[in-house]
Design a protein around this motif. Structure first.
Motif, PDB file in Angstrom:
ATOM      1  N   PRO A 122      10.592   9.989   7.092  1.00  0.00           N
ATOM      2  CA  PRO A 122       9.360   9.792   6.328  1.00  0.00           C
ATOM      3  C   PRO A 122       9.171   8.360   5.853  1.00  0.00           C
ATOM      4  CG  PRO A 122      11.035  10.767   4.924  1.00  0.00           C
ATOM      5  CD  PRO A 122      11.660  10.620   6.288  1.00  0.00           C
ATOM      6  N   ALA A 123       7.904   7.953   5.791  1.00  0.00           N
ATOM      7  CA  ALA A 123       7.506   6.663   5.225  1.00  0.00           C
ATOM      8  C   ALA A 123       6.157   6.876   4.552  1.00  0.00           C
ATOM      9  CB  ALA A 123       7.407   5.591   6.308  1.00  0.00           C
ATOM     10  N   PRO A 124       6.068   6.727   3.240  1.00  0.00           N
ATOM     11  CA  PRO A 124       4.831   7.075   2.525  1.00  0.00           C
ATOM     12  C   PRO A 124       3.672   6.144   2.854  1.00  0.00           C
ATOM     13  CG  PRO A 124       6.385   5.994   1.042  1.00  0.00           C
ATOM     14  CD  PRO A 124       7.121   6.250   2.324  1.00  0.00           C
ATOM     15  N   VAL A 125       2.459   6.699   2.773  1.00  0.00           N
ATOM     16  CA  VAL A 125       1.258   5.898   2.969  1.00  0.00           C
ATOM     17  C   VAL A 125       0.617   5.613   1.613  1.00  0.00           C
ATOM     18  CG1 VAL A 125       0.841   6.881   5.255  1.00  0.00           C
ATOM     19  CG2 VAL A 125      -0.256   7.903   3.257  1.00  0.00           C
ATOM     20  N   GLY A 126      -0.178   4.548   1.547  1.00  0.00           N
ATOM     21  CA  GLY A 126      -0.886   4.218   0.324  1.00  0.00           C
ATOM     22  C   GLY A 126      -2.210   4.952   0.260  1.00  0.00           C
ATOM     23  N   THR A 127      -2.584   5.395  -0.933  1.00  0.00           N
ATOM     24  CA  THR A 127      -3.813   6.168  -1.101  1.00  0.00           C
ATOM     25  C   THR A 127      -4.746   5.530  -2.129  1.00  0.00           C
ATOM     26  OG1 THR A 127      -2.733   7.571  -2.758  1.00  0.00           O
ATOM     27  CG2 THR A 127      -2.665   8.324  -0.471  1.00  0.00           C
ATOM     28  N   GLY A 128      -4.529   4.262  -2.445  1.00  0.00           N
ATOM     29  CA  GLY A 128      -5.306   3.626  -3.496  1.00  0.00           C
ATOM     30  C   GLY A 128      -6.679   3.153  -3.064  1.00  0.00           C
ATOM     31  N   LEU A 129      -6.959   3.132  -1.774  1.00  0.00           N
ATOM     32  CA  LEU A 129      -8.250   2.686  -1.267  1.00  0.00           C
ATOM     33  C   LEU A 129      -8.968   3.857  -0.593  1.00  0.00           C
ATOM     34  CD1 LEU A 129      -7.112  -0.725   0.276  1.00  0.00           C
ATOM     35  CD2 LEU A 129      -8.159  -0.327  -1.961  1.00  0.00           C
ATOM     36  N   ALA A 130     -10.194   3.623  -0.154  1.00  0.00           N
ATOM     37  CA  ALA A 130     -10.964   4.698   0.466  1.00  0.00           C
ATOM     38  C   ALA A 130     -10.264   5.239   1.712  1.00  0.00           C
ATOM     39  CB  ALA A 130     -12.366   4.202   0.819  1.00  0.00           C
ATOM     40  N   PHE A 131      -9.568   4.362   2.425  1.00  0.00           N
ATOM     41  CA  PHE A 131      -8.815   4.771   3.604  1.00  0.00           C
ATOM     42  C   PHE A 131      -7.337   4.458   3.370  1.00  0.00           C
ATOM     43  CE2 PHE A 131     -13.084   3.723   5.093  1.00  0.00           C
ATOM     44  CZ  PHE A 131     -13.430   4.909   5.726  1.00  0.00           C
ATOM     45  N   ASP A 132      -6.468   5.386   3.794  1.00  0.00           N
ATOM     46  CA  ASP A 132      -5.029   5.221   3.579  1.00  0.00           C
ATOM     47  C   ASP A 132      -4.522   3.922   4.203  1.00  0.00           C
ATOM     48  OD1 ASP A 132      -4.956   7.635   2.296  1.00  0.00           O
ATOM     49  OD2 ASP A 132      -4.102   8.751   3.983  1.00  0.00           O
ATOM     50  N   THR A 133      -3.501   3.352   3.581  1.00  0.00           N
ATOM     51  CA  THR A 133      -2.819   2.176   4.122  1.00  0.00           C
ATOM     52  C   THR A 133      -1.421   2.588   4.564  1.00  0.00           C
ATOM     53  OG1 THR A 133      -2.226   1.586   1.847  1.00  0.00           O
ATOM     54  CG2 THR A 133      -4.130   0.494   2.809  1.00  0.00           C
ATOM     55  N   ALA A 134      -0.935   1.940   5.618  1.00  0.00           N
ATOM     56  CA  ALA A 134       0.297   2.424   6.259  1.00  0.00           C
ATOM     57  C   ALA A 134       1.289   1.306   6.520  1.00  0.00           C
ATOM     58  CB  ALA A 134      -0.049   3.141   7.559  1.00  0.00           C
ATOM     59  N   CYS A 135       1.557   0.496   5.511  1.00  0.00           N
ATOM     60  CA  CYS A 135       2.533  -0.586   5.671  1.00  0.00           C
ATOM     61  C   CYS A 135       3.937  -0.038   5.920  1.00  0.00           C
ATOM     62  CB  CYS A 135       2.535  -1.481   4.435  1.00  0.00           C
ATOM     63  SG  CYS A 135       0.998  -2.387   4.190  1.00  0.00           S
ATOM     64  N   ALA A 136       4.339   0.979   5.153  1.00  0.00           N
ATOM     65  CA  ALA A 136       5.691   1.526   5.295  1.00  0.00           C
ATOM     66  C   ALA A 136       5.904   2.183   6.665  1.00  0.00           C
ATOM     67  CB  ALA A 136       5.998   2.498   4.159  1.00  0.00           C
ATOM     68  N   PRO A 137       4.967   3.028   7.158  1.00  0.00           N
ATOM     69  CA  PRO A 137       5.161   3.570   8.508  1.00  0.00           C
ATOM     70  C   PRO A 137       5.228   2.490   9.582  1.00  0.00           C
ATOM     71  CG  PRO A 137       3.558   4.886   7.325  1.00  0.00           C
ATOM     72  CD  PRO A 137       3.838   3.679   6.472  1.00  0.00           C
ATOM     73  N   MET A 138       4.417   1.426   9.444  1.00  0.00           N
ATOM     74  CA  MET A 138       4.470   0.344  10.422  1.00  0.00           C
ATOM     75  C   MET A 138       5.837  -0.326  10.412  1.00  0.00           C
ATOM     76  SD  MET A 138       2.254  -3.172  10.714  1.00  0.00           S
ATOM     77  CE  MET A 138       3.134  -3.888   9.316  1.00  0.00           C
ATOM     78  N   LEU A 139       6.357  -0.620   9.217  1.00  0.00           N
ATOM     79  CA  LEU A 139       7.656  -1.272   9.126  1.00  0.00           C
ATOM     80  C   LEU A 139       8.761  -0.352   9.634  1.00  0.00           C
ATOM     81  CD1 LEU A 139       9.377  -3.644   8.358  1.00  0.00           C
ATOM     82  CD2 LEU A 139       9.337  -2.871   5.973  1.00  0.00           C
ATOM     83  N   LEU A 140       8.655   0.935   9.332  1.00  0.00           N
ATOM     84  CA  LEU A 140       9.653   1.881   9.838  1.00  0.00           C
ATOM     85  C   LEU A 140       9.627   1.907  11.363  1.00  0.00           C
ATOM     86  CD1 LEU A 140      11.802   4.021   9.510  1.00  0.00           C
ATOM     87  CD2 LEU A 140       9.999   5.712   9.074  1.00  0.00           C
ATOM     88  N   GLY A 141       8.439   1.792  11.952  1.00  0.00           N
ATOM     89  CA  GLY A 141       8.357   1.714  13.412  1.00  0.00           C
ATOM     90  C   GLY A 141       9.128   0.529  13.957  1.00  0.00           C
ATOM     91  N   ARG A 142       9.043  -0.618  13.276  1.00  0.00           N
ATOM     92  CA  ARG A 142       9.793  -1.802  13.725  1.00  0.00           C
ATOM     93  C   ARG A 142      11.296  -1.607  13.527  1.00  0.00           C
ATOM     94  NH1 ARG A 142       5.247  -2.242  15.108  1.00  0.00           N
ATOM     95  NH2 ARG A 142       3.959  -4.134  15.075  1.00  0.00           N
ATOM     96  N   VAL A 143      11.672  -0.922  12.464  1.00  0.00           N
ATOM     97  CA  VAL A 143      13.091  -0.631  12.241  1.00  0.00           C
ATOM     98  C   VAL A 143      13.614   0.268  13.357  1.00  0.00           C
ATOM     99  CG1 VAL A 143      14.715   0.558  10.708  1.00  0.00           C
ATOM    100  CG2 VAL A 143      12.998  -0.983   9.745  1.00  0.00           C
ATOM    101  N   LEU A 144      12.839   1.287  13.731  1.00  0.00           N
ATOM    102  CA  LEU A 144      13.233   2.158  14.843  1.00  0.00           C
ATOM    103  C   LEU A 144      13.332   1.366  16.143  1.00  0.00           C
ATOM    104  CD1 LEU A 144      11.188   5.445  14.281  1.00  0.00           C
ATOM    105  CD2 LEU A 144      13.671   5.214  14.326  1.00  0.00           C
TER     106      LEU A 144
END
Length: 280
Positions: free
Chosen positions: A228-250
């Motif tokens: 799991p890597a949480p997404v941000g919900t503070g804007l109208a559309f979710d932000t996905a910095c953590a999933p993107m970084l986890l993809g690079r780690v993988l």
């Protein structure tokens, strides 16, 4: 292993058979781990988009007499006060979104203190030739980014970022040609087609590795290894910095498991230089 508030909540839910509505509540609580101990059952219900009685039943399913008992327990295992609440009040909505993503990255960093699951995933992905990489709708950019870089070190990466009737055919073809695993990026809102595709992929014998926003995401029950890597919900559309970084780690873990990854990178650099591919 991480011992932050989100991780402690995650441990609280482990071992319980939760209904889809209860998984939704659990997911909401993990995403807002620092605030949940201060919410009433009505506030938590509104936050999770469920009824107040559902929150009560959820608490009972976890072994508590009711929500008040669960909240008392959360106040014991979670921070005693809302960390940074006063500072947060000074941020505008855009800054709050950035701060939320910073917290998501902290959670990811804490989770990676035990890299065993990522290293296992890297080995599984490296061994699959070809390697299908699935990501539809909101997750398509995550899948595309992974596939682009993975193609530099892996002999056969196949991006699956469009749904429809051809999707199953392309997975069947990959399986026929030797694929043993499938990597999936799954982000809210979760397309039904992704869930169905993962279910079929596992039946076909593929090991499913999934990057999702939560261990309680709908794709969890159709994944062999979910990180799991949480997404941000503070804007109208979710932000996905953590999933993107986890993809690079993988990607890094997969490259570590590929014996000729460095040689492939050097060969690519030599070809790129010969073609004048990049501006220096």
């Amino acid at each position: 292993m991480s011992d932050g508030p989100a991780a402690r909540l995650q441990k609280l839910f482990e071992g319980h058979r939760l209904t889809p509505t209860q998984r939704r509540i659990a997911h909401c609580m993990v995403r807002g781990a620092a605030e949940v101990p201060f919410l009433s059952s009505v506030e938590l219900a509104e936050l999770a988009g469920v009824s107040q009685p559902s929150v009560t039943r959820f608490a009972v399913a976890l072994g508590f007499d009711g929500y008040p008992a669960l909240r008392r327990h959360l106040r014991e295992v979670a921070p005693a006060e809302r960390a940074g609440a006063e500072d947060g009040d000074a941020y505008n909505e855009y800054q709050q979104a950035v701060q939320g993503e910073i917290e998501n990255l902290r959670q990811l960093s804490a989770m990676l203190a035990d890299p065993a699951s990522v290293q296992e995933a890297g080995r599984v992905l490296a061994a699959s030739v070809p390697l299908p990489v699935l990501g539809l709708r909101a997750a398509s950019s995550q899948a595309r980014g992974f596939a682009y870089f993975a193609g530099k070190v892996h002999p056969d990466v196949r991006l699956l970022d469009e749904g429809g009737s051809m999707l199953e055919d392309r997975i069947d073809a990959a399986r026929y040609e030797g694929a043993t695993a499938l990597l999936c990026f799954a982000l809210p809102r979760h397309p039904r087609e992704v869930v169905e595709t993962l279910e079929r992929s596992r039946r076909a014998g593929l090991t499913v590795v999934t990057v999702a926003d939560s261990a309680f995401a709908p794709v969890a029950r159709h994944s062999d290894l979910l990180i799991p890597a949480p997404v941000g919900t503070g804007l109208a559309f979710d932000t996905a910095c953590a999933p993107m970084l986890l993809g690079r780690v993988l990607l890094e873990a997969m490259a570590d498991a590929l014996p000729d990854a460095q040689a492939r990178l050097e060969a690519f650099d030599a070809r790129a230089a010969a073609r004048g591919l990049f501006v220096e």
